[in-house]
Enzyme design. Structure first.
Site, PDB file in Angstrom:
ATOM      1  CG  ASP A 234      83.999  26.614  14.672  1.00 15.25           C
ATOM      2  OD1 ASP A 234      83.433  26.303  13.606  1.00 15.25           O
ATOM      3  OD2 ASP A 234      84.512  27.725  14.880  1.00 15.25           O
TER       4      ASP A 234
ATOM      5  CG  HIS B 219      89.385  30.377   7.260  1.00 16.99           C
ATOM      6  ND1 HIS B 219      89.400  31.714   7.597  1.00 16.99           N
ATOM      7  CD2 HIS B 219      89.481  29.696   8.436  1.00 16.99           C
ATOM      8  CE1 HIS B 219      89.479  31.838   8.914  1.00 16.99           C
ATOM      9  NE2 HIS B 219      89.529  30.639   9.448  1.00 16.99           N
TER      10      HIS B 219
ATOM     11  CD  GLU C 281      86.604  32.417  12.621  1.00 21.44           C
ATOM     12  OE1 GLU C 281      86.052  31.348  12.982  1.00 21.44           O
ATOM     13  OE2 GLU C 281      87.833  32.593  12.639  1.00 21.44           O
TER      14      GLU C 281
ATOM     15  CD  GLU D 100      82.739  29.005  11.642  1.00 18.84           C
ATOM     16  OE1 GLU D 100      82.411  27.827  11.843  1.00 18.84           O
ATOM     17  OE2 GLU D 100      83.648  29.588  12.277  1.00 18.84           O
TER      18      GLU D 100
ATOM     19  CG  ASP E 123      83.761  31.095  15.803  1.00 19.31           C
ATOM     20  OD1 ASP E 123      83.556  31.365  16.993  1.00 19.31           O
ATOM     21  OD2 ASP E 123      84.815  30.557  15.388  1.00 19.31           O
TER      22      ASP E 123
ATOM     23  NE  ARG F 162      89.953  36.625  13.533  1.00 14.50           N
ATOM     24  CZ  ARG F 162      89.430  35.441  13.275  1.00 14.50           C
ATOM     25  NH1 ARG F 162      89.844  34.368  13.935  1.00 14.50           N
ATOM     26  NH2 ARG F 162      88.490  35.310  12.366  1.00 14.50           N
TER      27      ARG F 162
ATOM     28  CD  GLN G 138      91.864  32.873  16.717  1.00 15.50           C
ATOM     29  OE1 GLN G 138      91.231  33.869  16.336  1.00 15.50           O
ATOM     30  NE2 GLN G 138      91.989  31.801  15.976  1.00 15.50           N
TER      31      GLN G 138
ATOM     32  CE  LYS H  61      88.210  31.284  16.678  1.00 20.36           C
ATOM     33  NZ  LYS H  61      87.642  31.660  15.375  1.00 20.36           N
TER      34      LYS H  61
ATOM     35  CB  THR I  54      78.939  31.003  18.790  1.00 15.64           C
ATOM     36  OG1 THR I  54      80.256  30.844  19.328  1.00 15.64           O
ATOM     37  CG2 THR I  54      78.894  30.433  17.385  1.00 15.64           C
TER      38      THR I  54
ATOM     39  CD  GLU J 295      90.146  34.350   5.952  1.00 15.85           C
ATOM     40  OE1 GLU J 295      90.361  33.653   4.954  1.00 15.85           O
ATOM     41  OE2 GLU J 295      89.145  34.196   6.689  1.00 15.85           O
TER      42      GLU J 295
HETATM   43 CA    CA Z   1      85.377  29.349  13.537  1.00 21.20          CA
END
Ligand code: CA
Length: 440
Positions: free
Chosen positions: A131, A138, A209, A211, A243, A247, A250, A263, A267, A378
């Site tokens: 990844d 971002h 996420e 992606e 993904d 948080r 993480q 993570k 996925t 975000e």
């Molecule tokens: Ca990611």
């Protein structure tokens, strides 16, 4: 480069009625793997809201050597992917011929099944999974949130496509229910001297996420660097990747070695692999890179792709009340700082080789504007400005029962759009009133 056959066939009518705005018109023809109603599994090519069953149509592929790996009931597309872009091109060209040949339309009809009759599976058995972190917006947004007192971008970011090796075994198919991960995490109520003391429990900051994923086709040789100029020859195609990210886990674990359990729990990968040939008309020049990059990362020409991506959210209450999912983010892929060609070149620059079925993802796709951020952390400034949902609730992070869909396409005109399709995942634990929900 125009894919073989497509130009000549552009004006020919497709024998399948493709609904307006379908992500899968005649010029797309993505590959996928589906489980039929009789539980058998095979390879399919999407056309409109139908799918061509390659095994059922095998007699139409006689003499097409490139169909190796597709004709038997393929459980994955790995073998076919490994044949390389020439083979993928040959099969798409043959499928185009079949779908535009009136003389065989009646014979072909039994080989077409409604996509809704299929359970779409992972298109490949994913080997290695990487990844990346290739969106300037971002990386800047997250850097500000995770390191508010430092530079948002670490010094290496503009010199190499930052990435990490993920966990391929937890890559899951479309519509897989996502279990909220437990782990050591920062405590949202921690204060003062105990702020570095973790708590163990379910994540309270479960996130998504947005992606774009790239599936490797033709393998590369061990110890050989793949140059940017030929990197795309190793790509089978493009998909969408969510993904899922915890948080709070993480942020406690990520220093000094990077993403780990926050993570690796799940996925999601979309089911249809769209070839680069299908996306050829939508190439764009990537942003100018400053400072100049290392020789092995130099590229020229339009190695970016102009894709439009969206995130949709539907709470359990919205579902219950018949309220459609709402778009919570819309972002463009065209200004991603690092391109897939550069990512391949960098992944192999130490001699590590590519294998068919490897997957690498772009990293979260975020734009510069409010509403174009590809993650909740975000979009909500880590909960400081929660989203308001049509059911009257707010969201900082995902709640149990929330359903998230990513979708994406190329092309502003719905008539000529090339879609990546979509990928959906629901957070486990929908209230019991929401029947039909199965937790895996
Ligand atoms: Ca990611």
């Amino acid at each position: 480069m125009i894919p073989a056959g497509s130009e000549a066939d552009a004006s020919r009518a497709c024998c399948v009625d493709v609904p307006s705005g379908s992500p899968f018109p005649l010029h797309n023809l993505p590959f996928g793997v589906g489980r039929r109603r009789d539980e058998s599994v095979g390879a399919f090519v999407a056309i409109g809201d139908q799918a061509l069953d390659i095994a059922a149509a095998s007699r139409f592929f006689v003499g097409t050597v490139a169909a190796d790996g597709l004709l038997d009931d393929a459980q994955t597309l790995n073998q076919f992917a490994a044949l390389g872009r020439g083979a993928h091109r040959e099969v798409r060209s043959r499928v185009t011929e079949l779908l535009t040949d009136d003389s065989i339309a009646d014979d072909l009809q039994p080989c077409l099944v409604p996509v809704t009759d299929l359970t779409m599976l992972l298109p490949v058995a994913v080997g290695d999974y990487v990844d990346f972190y290739s969106s300037l917006h971002h990386a800047t947004n997250l850097g500000r949130l995770f390191r508010p007192d430092g530079d948002p971008l670490l010094p290496n970011w503009r010199h190499l496509p930052v990435g990490y090796h993920g966990r391929s075994g937890t890559i899951v198919a479309d519509h897989t229910t996502i279990s909220r991960p437990h782990g050591l995490r920062t405590c949202s109520s921690a204060t003062g001297t105990d702020e570095h003391l973790p708590v163990d429990g379910p994540s309270e900051q479960l996130d998504i996420e947005l992606e774009v994923g790239f599936v490797v086709g033709a393998p590369s040789e061990a110890t050989r660097r793949v140059a940017t100029a030929v990197a795309e020859e190793h790509l089978f195609g493009v998909c969408l990747v969510n993904d899922w990210s915890a948080r709070d886990i993480q942020s406690y674990e990520y220093q000094p070695l990077g993403p780990f359990l926050g993570k690796s729990f799940a996925t999601s990968m979309s089911p249809w692999v769209v070839t680069l040939d299908a996306l050829e008309p939508f190439r764009v020049d990537p942003p100018t890179q400053d400072p100049a990059v290392s020789d092995h990362l130099c590229t020229s020409g339009p190695t970016g792709f102009d894709l439009h991506l969206e995130v949709l959210l539907q709470s359990a209450a919205m579902c219950d009340g018949g309220i459609d999912p709402v778009v919570i983010s819309a972002a463009g892929f065209a200004d991603m700082y690092w391109t897939p060609a550069q990512q391949i070149a960098h992944m192999t620059s130490n001699g590590a080789h590519l294998r068919a079925g490897d997957l690498f993802a772009s990293g979260t796709v975020s734009g510069p504007d409010r509403g174009s951020e590809g993650s909740l952390i975000e979009l909500t400034a880590r909960g400081e400005r929660p989203l308001e949902l049509p059911d009257g609730t707010t969201r900082s992070f995902l709640e149990d029962g929330d359903c998230v869909t990513l979708r994406g396409w190329a092309g502003a005109d719905t008539a000529t759009r090339i879609g990546l399709g979509s990928v959906t995942g629901t957070i486990a634990g929908r209230p019991v009133s929401h029947a039909n929900e199965e937790d895996h």
